[in-house]
Design an enzyme around this catalytic site. Structure first.
Site: not given
Ligand code: G6Q
Length: 545
Positions: A211, A217, A273-274, A359, A390, A510
């Site tokens: 986003k 990462e 994001g989620r 989250e 199990h 981050k």
């Molecule tokens: C989701 C969070 C988080 C995000 C990641 C990746 O709701 O904000 O999990 O999706 O940190 O972020 P970017 O998509 O900006 O790389």
């Protein structure tokens, strides 16, 4: 604008009434509740959008339900739902609208943000995604050397990874089997190396999903992917355009990375994001299952959205599930909820829900910035059945903690094979039954168990669960299931009066590592100004690496 209750959560009349009412369950077990009403198992159920919910094996009576619905009313749930669907900026700490529901709104519906209807843009991106997906799937889109793309690797993390992985696994049955789909998320090099080791760069497409396009990462993996591709294809930079696309809200950073913004699929700041697996973040899903089935998935989401928006609370599946989660979390001190899908394709569903739920509702202050006066987000976790039986089910059956469970299964399997499906489903029913009703000392004794072993073999029962049944796992059903939990999370967050849509805890992570990276990489010993433990760990690592 939306209104909220001015009373703190625990000061609302329904909360107080629930507190008093909860003591009823010290005396009354599920066994008694079932004995008192022979119709209970049929009555305490609800069905919508093709999903059947049996919530009869919960520590509730009809009075509990009516008090919980009253609590929802006193918490202004109806206004909050309307506010979300109207595009109000209910994510107050980021001053953003929360409109994942717009991602699946049919053409023609109007949803306004800052005076602009966002639905046409959503469909514009969906159309671009469809064209691109079809070109990849048909082989019309060729790699740099003229070969067709056979491998798709999504690079992303958190919300830009968990949804795509979960959806790919869930819908594998519907996917293009001649193609390989992989997902790289961890900054641990092993993730990237293992995902690419057997692939031919000339047949591989990377989707860089971020986003912000600023996540350490993802950018690190994207740079490694770039190097891997260019090394494999002789270093010609022109190859990038054929092997990299981006999904982001940040065109500037995408182009700074070297990806042509023509090959970028956008989304908007009002998609968390989620909550983004049905936005362009789902591009890998669309390539895997094709645009038509992706549209089916969106239709499933939308059907559940409409149910949530319009159904009365007492018949509203996400509201019921959300209220039950609050009930155990706050009135029985339960700390977790286990989600137990009895469908192998849903193996990543609990991992996906971990992010969605924790989250969203792992918050310690209210919308007004005051410390919450009760426990918020429970810990969601789980594994697919029957494997979990199990391993950790022991604790659920005979441990000292109360763990409400959601069992999820389907009437039909996508892979009929002999007796397998009946055996699988029999385990769902048997587990839910055993948890609720247990086994008394008398029953154990009657089986001829030696007296001294009886305590070990007693099951107290009275352990609550929901059973969720649906026809078959399809793209449409997956959309409905995800939306069911999204809106359950929203319901819970509304009761607690928290912002379910920010994630400052993630933002912290981050920032923190950025300070330490140069201290690990510096050729000369840096001056360390952390606490003594962190300083020592850094020095040790520098010495041993
Ligand atoms: C989701 C969070 C988080 C995000 C990641 C990746 O709701 O904000 O999990 O999706 O940190 O972020 P970017 O998509 O900006 O790389």
């Amino acid at each position: 604008m939306f209104s909220t209750s001015s009373l703190a959560t625990t000061q609302r009349p329904a909360w107080k009434a629930l507190q008093a009412h909860s003591s009823l369950f010290n005396e009354k077990s599920l066994k008694q509740l079932f004995a008192e009403d022979s119709q209970r198992g049929e009555k305490l159920t609800a069905e919508a959008a093709g999903i059947f919910l049996d919530y009869s094996k919960n520590r509730i009576t009809e009075e509990t339900l009516s008090l919980l619905c009253q609590l929802a009313q006193e918490s202004c749930l109806r206004d909050r739902i309307d506010a979300m669907f109207h595009g109000d900026k209910i994510n107050i700490s980021e001053n953003r609208a929360v409109l994942h529901i717009a991602l699946r709104a049919p053409k023609g519906q109007k949803i306004m943000v800052d005076g602009k209807d966002v639905v046409p843009e959503v469909h514009e991106v969906l159309e671009r995604m469809s064209t691109f997906s079809n070109r990849i799937r048909s082989g019309e889109w060729k790699g740099h050397t003229g070969k067709r793309i056979k491998n798709v690797i999504n690079i992303g993390i958190g919300g830009s990874d968990l949804g795509p992985v979960m959806a790919y696994e869930a819908l594998r049955h519907y996917s293009e089997r001649s193609m390989t789909f992989r997902f790289v998320s961890n900054v641990d090099s092993t993730d990237f190396v293992e995902a690419t080791r057997d692939l031919d760069p000339s047949e591989t497409l990377f989707i860089v999903s971020s986003k912000t396009f600023g996540t350490l990462e993802t950018l690190t993996n994207a740079h490694s992917a770039r190097d891997w591709l260019l090394t494999g294809l002789g270093g010609d930079e022109k190859a990038i355009a054929k092997h990299f696309v981006a999904v982001s809200t940040n065109a500037e950073k995408v182009s700074a990375f070297g990806i042509d913004t023509q090959n970028m699929f956008g989304f908007w700041d009002w998609v968390g994001g989620r909550y983004s697996m049905d936005s362009a973040i789902g591009l890998s899903t669309m390539i895997a299952i094709g645009p038509d089935q992706f549209q089916e998935m969106l239709a499933g989401f939308h059907e559940m959205d409409e149910h949530f928006r319009t159904a009365p609370f007492e018949k509203n599946l996400p509201v019921l599930m959300g209220l039950l989660a609050v009930w155990y979390n706050d009135f029985f001190d339960a700390q977790t909820v286990a989600v137990l899908p009895y469908d192998q394709y849903l193996k990543r569903f609990p991992a996906y829900l971990q992010q969605l739920t924790m989250e969203s509702n792992g918050k310690h202050v209210t919308l007004d910035g005051k410390k919450v006066d009760t426990q918020t987000g429970p810990i969601y976790w789980g594994e697919p059945g029957t494997n979990g039986q199990h391993s950790f089910y022991q604790l659920i059956h005979q441990g000292t903690r109360l763990i409400p469970c959601d069992f999820i299964t389907f009437y039909k399997t996508l892979n009929p094979l002999g007796r397998h499906h009946d055996l699988l489903v029999s385990n769902v029913f048997a587990q839910a039954e055993a948890l609720a009703f247990g086994k008394t000392a008398e029953q154990v004794r009657a089986e001829g168990t030696p007296e001294k072993l009886i305590p070990h073999r007693v099951f107290e029962g009275n352990r609550p669960s929901n059973v969720i049944l649906a026809d078959v796992l399809s793209p449409k059903m997956l959309g409905k299931l995800v939306a069911l939990y999204e809106h359950s999370v929203f319901t819970q967050g509304t009761i607690w009066h928290i912002d379910s849509f920010d994630q400052w805890g993630v933002e912290l992570g981050k920032v923190l590592a950025q300070a330490i990276i140069p201290e690990l990489e510096s050729p000369t010993a840096p001056e360390l100004k952390h606490d003594s433990s962190t300083n020592h760990l850094i020095s040790l690592y520098r010495k041993k690496k």
